[in-house]
Design a protein around this motif. Sequence first.
Motif, PDB file in Angstrom:
ATOM      1  N   ALA A 225      14.674 -41.650 -32.447  1.00  0.00           N
ATOM      2  CA  ALA A 225      13.688 -40.609 -32.743  1.00  0.00           C
ATOM      3  C   ALA A 225      13.542 -40.374 -34.235  1.00  0.00           C
ATOM      4  O   ALA A 225      12.497 -39.910 -34.703  1.00  0.00           O
ATOM      5  CB  ALA A 225      14.072 -39.304 -32.047  1.00  0.00           C
TER       6      ALA A 225
ATOM      7  N   GLY B 164      11.582 -29.543 -33.937  1.00  0.00           N
ATOM      8  CA  GLY B 164      12.701 -30.447 -33.673  1.00  0.00           C
ATOM      9  C   GLY B 164      14.048 -29.760 -33.632  1.00  0.00           C
ATOM     10  O   GLY B 164      15.037 -30.303 -34.137  1.00  0.00           O
TER      11      GLY B 164
ATOM     12  N   ALA C   7       8.220 -38.287 -31.138  1.00  0.00           N
ATOM     13  CA  ALA C   7       9.671 -38.092 -31.188  1.00  0.00           C
ATOM     14  C   ALA C   7      10.026 -37.020 -32.229  1.00  0.00           C
ATOM     15  O   ALA C   7       9.573 -35.882 -32.121  1.00  0.00           O
ATOM     16  CB  ALA C   7      10.383 -39.404 -31.441  1.00  0.00           C
ATOM     17  N   HIS C   8      10.813 -37.380 -33.265  1.00  0.00           N
ATOM     18  CA  HIS C   8      11.273 -36.386 -34.236  1.00  0.00           C
ATOM     19  C   HIS C   8      10.349 -36.276 -35.448  1.00  0.00           C
ATOM     20  O   HIS C   8      10.699 -35.648 -36.443  1.00  0.00           O
ATOM     21  CB  HIS C   8      12.688 -36.746 -34.699  1.00  0.00           C
TER      22      HIS C   8
ATOM     23  N   ASP D 174      11.813 -36.293 -27.901  1.00  0.00           N
ATOM     24  CA  ASP D 174      12.654 -36.198 -29.093  1.00  0.00           C
ATOM     25  C   ASP D 174      14.111 -36.052 -28.661  1.00  0.00           C
ATOM     26  O   ASP D 174      14.531 -34.992 -28.173  1.00  0.00           O
ATOM     27  CB  ASP D 174      12.223 -34.995 -29.940  1.00  0.00           C
TER      28      ASP D 174
END
Length: 658
Positions: free
Chosen positions: A605, A494, A615-616, A548
């Motif tokens: 996210a 990330g 996503a995150h 993300d």
Amino acid sequence: MEQSDFVHNGQKVGLVMASVVTPSTLAPSLSRRSWQDQGLITGLSTGASYLLALSSQDVIDVVARGVEGAAAAWGWFPDDWPDSRRSSVAALGCELAVAPLGLGAAAYLDRRGVATGTDGLLRQAAWRIGSSALCGTVLIGATAGVRRLDRALGADGRIAALPLSIPVGLAASAVIERARRSGSERGLDTVDDVPTVRGLLAGGGVLAVLYGAGWAERWTAQQVRRLAPGATPGSGLAWQLASHAAFLAGGSVLVSALWTRVMQRIEAVTTTVDPWMQEAAGVWTSPMVSGDPASLVPWESLGREGRRHAVTYVRPSPVVERRTLPDGSVPSDLSIETVMGEPARAHPVQVFVGLDSGATPTERVELAIAEMDRTDAWSRSLLVLVSPTGTGYVNYVAIAAAQYLTRGDVASVTMQYSKRPSPLSLGKVRDAREQNRLLWLRILQRVRAMPPDERPEVVLFGESLGAHTSQDVLLGWGTLGPQALGIDRALWIGTPGGSTWMHEVTGVPRPDVDPSLVTVVNDHEQLVALGDEARSRLRYVLLSHDNDGVTKFGLDLLNRRPAWLGPDRPRREDVPGRSPRGIPAGMRWRPVTTFVQTLVDMKNAQVPGPFAAWAHDYRADLPEFIRDVYDLQCSDAQMDAIQDAVRRREAYREGAFA
């Protein structure tokens, strides 16, 4: 009944531009969003477009007034033309001249390449002036046409009085979008990606409010303009521009105050210590963990995240008497020996130095080294240098996976640099960089003093802002940086879009970057698809989900198209058990709109959700990446057991730290 004259029509042109932008705000972006998010996107995008077009049109109006005065002085206008017609012709002439100049300059800069922030600002300025002039031209033409229709029908001004800005803008937007989509593929974009019906209602509501606010702002600007001394037209317009600037400044202050208040509330939550943790030292900790009574790091100095990190280490041997968690549950035996099916090789070491553990970075580094000496962290085969997120959070799954895969033969070292959430910790990046650099140099010094056959393998791990702060240590050195610091391998998850080092090693070729050593992937299958030979050379892996928003958001979205929205973007596709790959085909770069959409994507996210790669949230990806990036060994059955164990550990953790 007549519509007011279109000369000095900044507000009207602003509404045209806002209306042009509105449909594009409904385009899909990186992830699905709620209708409230859609209202926010529409409101901010149209509001910003309105203000920018208004200011651009006011500049054009100033030029038109000058042209009108010069033309009158030089006798260019017929003597029988009234002042209103002269003003109209001068305004239309300026609009027709400025539109191709501005849009042409923007197109030229596009072809030349927008490589720097300055290029981006120049392109934006040219495009804003040109597009505002084009909107003004269309509006003037529409107004003239409606007035002629009104006279032809004998409507006595009722038709001419109708507001045209929003209908003209929506019609123009429909034509533009139709031209853009002709021959293009929608890919896997669906209407479910955006709340179309509610989003349209939210957009309509925002436009209605904007329309009312526009007329209120116009009335105020006209009153301010009357304060201008003398009868010079230019001085009055200068006061009018000052009024627009005051409205913009007032709105910015209001938004800033609301943002600060929200962030303060978030900070209060993230620094609250779990009550049951007050007495956890010595009960839920081990002498091999910082914060224990045997540790040099005081328990009280660890803060909330440091204490949580201390109590969640993986126990090397089965726990005979398992304690009840605060939520009333009794955790299963998930020790190294039980999960791996073989005895632990050592007790894992977890060194954590909180921001309050030392007054200065030097003191905290010295404390970390002393704590490593106390726990004999140097004797472990793997030394993981962790840069946490803004709050000090360390990914529990990453540490647990490393402890399982090494059978406990691992030491992790973490130094906190902030106690605030990552959005509030951006100003701490420099402090974190210097603190990490000092620590890593001290560790490099110690490791190189050891006999070669006794040296641990030194690896990096960073998540989100932690990835940014650890990469910043390597800034300007490409892939030579980690090699010079004795970093054998690294895994970042990330990584925020603002990381300059990430762009250094993944952008245009550089002499200090060996591209075979670094890669960016969305999922484990992409890593495997590189092939055994390429994977054997890899040392530094950036795991960044394509959806993300944290990895995509940046201020550069305001003035230049990012590479991930270019023509070579990967197609969107679903991968079972993984975060989806690719970028929606319907997502286009529209400076303000894309910036706001990605800002909302970044917010969404980070919303907590189920244990899944999305996503995150990278927890479900980590066991396989920790194994492959750090070159650790286990059987397929052991990997299955690890994945099950970390999932169950997360459920216990969420219950205990709710």
